[in-house]
Every structure is written in structure tokens, then in C-alpha cells.
Write an enzyme that holds these catalytic residues in place. Structure first.
Site, short mmCIF file in Angstrom:
data_model
loop_
_atom_site.label_atom_id
_atom_site.label_comp_id
_atom_site.label_asym_id
_atom_site.label_seq_id
_atom_site.Cartn_x
_atom_site.Cartn_y
_atom_site.Cartn_z
N GLY A 17 0.83 -1.20 0.00
CA GLY A 17 0.00 0.00 0.00
C GLY A 17 0.86 1.24 0.00
CD GLN A 36 3.32 5.70 2.70
OE1 GLN A 36 2.33 5.18 2.20
NE2 GLN A 36 4.34 4.99 3.16
CB CYS A 88 5.24 1.93 7.12
SG CYS A 88 4.77 3.46 6.30
CG LEU A 89 6.52 0.97 0.99
CD1 LEU A 89 5.95 1.34 -0.36
CD2 LEU A 89 7.63 -0.07 0.85
CG HIS A 120 -0.52 1.12 7.40
ND1 HIS A 120 0.45 0.66 8.26
CD2 HIS A 120 0.12 1.94 6.52
CE1 HIS A 120 1.62 1.20 7.93
NE2 HIS A 120 1.45 1.97 6.87
CD GLU A 121 -1.08 2.34 2.84
OE1 GLU A 121 -0.61 3.49 2.74
OE2 GLU A 121 -0.37 1.36 3.10
CG HIS A 150 0.44 6.70 5.58
ND1 HIS A 150 1.58 7.13 6.21
CD2 HIS A 150 0.63 5.38 5.32
CE1 HIS A 150 2.42 6.11 6.33
NE2 HIS A 150 1.87 5.03 5.80
NI NI Z 1 2.67 3.12 5.60
#
Ligand code: NI
Length: 173
Positions: free
Chosen positions: A49, A54, A95-96, A137-138, A141
Site C-alpha cells: 500500500g 508518503q 511501512c515504506l 494503515h493507509e 497516512h
Molecule cells: Ni505506511
């Protein structure tokens, strides 16, 4: 056609990750190009995701693909959680924007989400399991929240220190 250019991913503790996203208003070529670039960036980074936050675009847009085969992209524009199960479960998340860090976060096990697609069409998605976790989670963000903020201050500071150190080392290299 050339593959879309990849977008740089903000790394925690970059303060821009705490920006609250605004709604997407125009379903145009710019949005479609951004979605293509976000999908390419997510697949390139082997993520499941990616939120626009991000990649330093502060609009309510996330891309997700939780499939094994990496060919089932889900695009959520202006997502809203209509319902979240009272039942929760603690699962390991990564997470990226927080590379190499995995820790347990308590989430609803199922959610019902209303969102638009790239063309502006509304639909409702009922999700459970990994997809439900990923959506939550997304969507965090988009509110400027990174998963490490669910962890204890001690853990979070340790993670911050570790990431800042590796970012400094990467700059030197
Ligand atoms: Ni993330």
C-alpha cells in the site's frame, strides 16, 4: 509507452508525513498520471500500500495491492470508513516510510469503506484480513499518522534514532 517515473518516498521522521490530506476534487489526467506513478512506486518498493502523503502529495488518495500475484491494484480516492468492526486484532505492520521496522498494531478485523475510483465513481468495499488492515494503515497516512505513533514513546524514539542514523549514513555514502 514508457513506464511511469517512480516517486521519492518520504521517510519517517520527515515532518511532511504529518500533513493532513485534502480531498481530491478533479478526476483528470493529472490524477490518473499520479495514480500510475504511485502504483509503479509501490510495486517497485514491494509494498502492499502507498498513500499520497508518503510521496508528498497531500490529497486523499491511496493505492493498495495485497494480492500474491501483484496484479490486483485497488485505488481509493477520498476514502471514508463507514463501519469498522468492534473486534480488533494485533498484527505486525511495516511501512515504506519506516523501512526495516515491523511492530504490532491493534486494528479492526473488518471495515466497510466508501471511496471513489480514478474516474470518480463511488463504490463500497467490504474488507477483512490483510486488506482491512492495509486500508486502515493507509487511511491513517492521509490523516498524517504513521503506524509507529501507536507504539510506546520509548519504542518510537528508538525507531526515530535508528532511522535518522541510517539516513545520515546514506547521505555520506
Ligand atoms: Ni505506511
Amino acid at each position: 509507452m514508457n513506464p511511469p517515473d517512480l516517486l521519492p518516498i518520504l521517510r519517517y521522521p520527515d515532518p511532511r508525513l504529518h500533513t493532513v490530506a485534502k480531498p481530491v476534487v478533479a478526476f483528470d489526467d493529472r490524477l490518473r498520471a499520479l495514480i500510475e506513478r504511485m502504483l509503479a512506486t509501490m510495486y517497485d518498493a514491494s509494498g502492499i500500500g502507498l498513500a499520497a502523503t508518503q510521496v508528498d502529495v497531500h490529497e486523499r488518495l491511496v493505492v493498495i495491492d495485497v494480492s500474491e500475484t501483484r496484479d490486483q491494484p485497488l485505488v481509493l480516492v477520498n476514502p471514508v470508513i463507514d463501519w469498522a468492526s468492534a473486534e480488533t486484532r494485533k498484527g505486525e505492520e511495516g511501512c515504506l516510510s519506516v523501512p526495516g521496522i515491523y511492530d504490532g498494531v491493534e486494528r479492526s478485523i473488518a471495515v466497510k469503506v466508501r471511496a471513489q475510483d480514478a474516474e470518480g465513481q463511488s463504490r463500497v468495499i467490504e474488507a477483512e484480513g490483510m486488506l482491512a488492515v492495509c486500508i486502515q494503515h493507509e487511511m491513517d497516512h492521509l490523516m498524517g499518522k504513521v503506524f509507529v505513533e501507536y507504539l510506546s514513546p520509548l519504542k518510537r524514539n528508538r525507531i526515530k534514532g535508528k532511522l535518522l542514523k541510517s539516513q545520515r549514513e546514506a547521505q555520506k555514502a
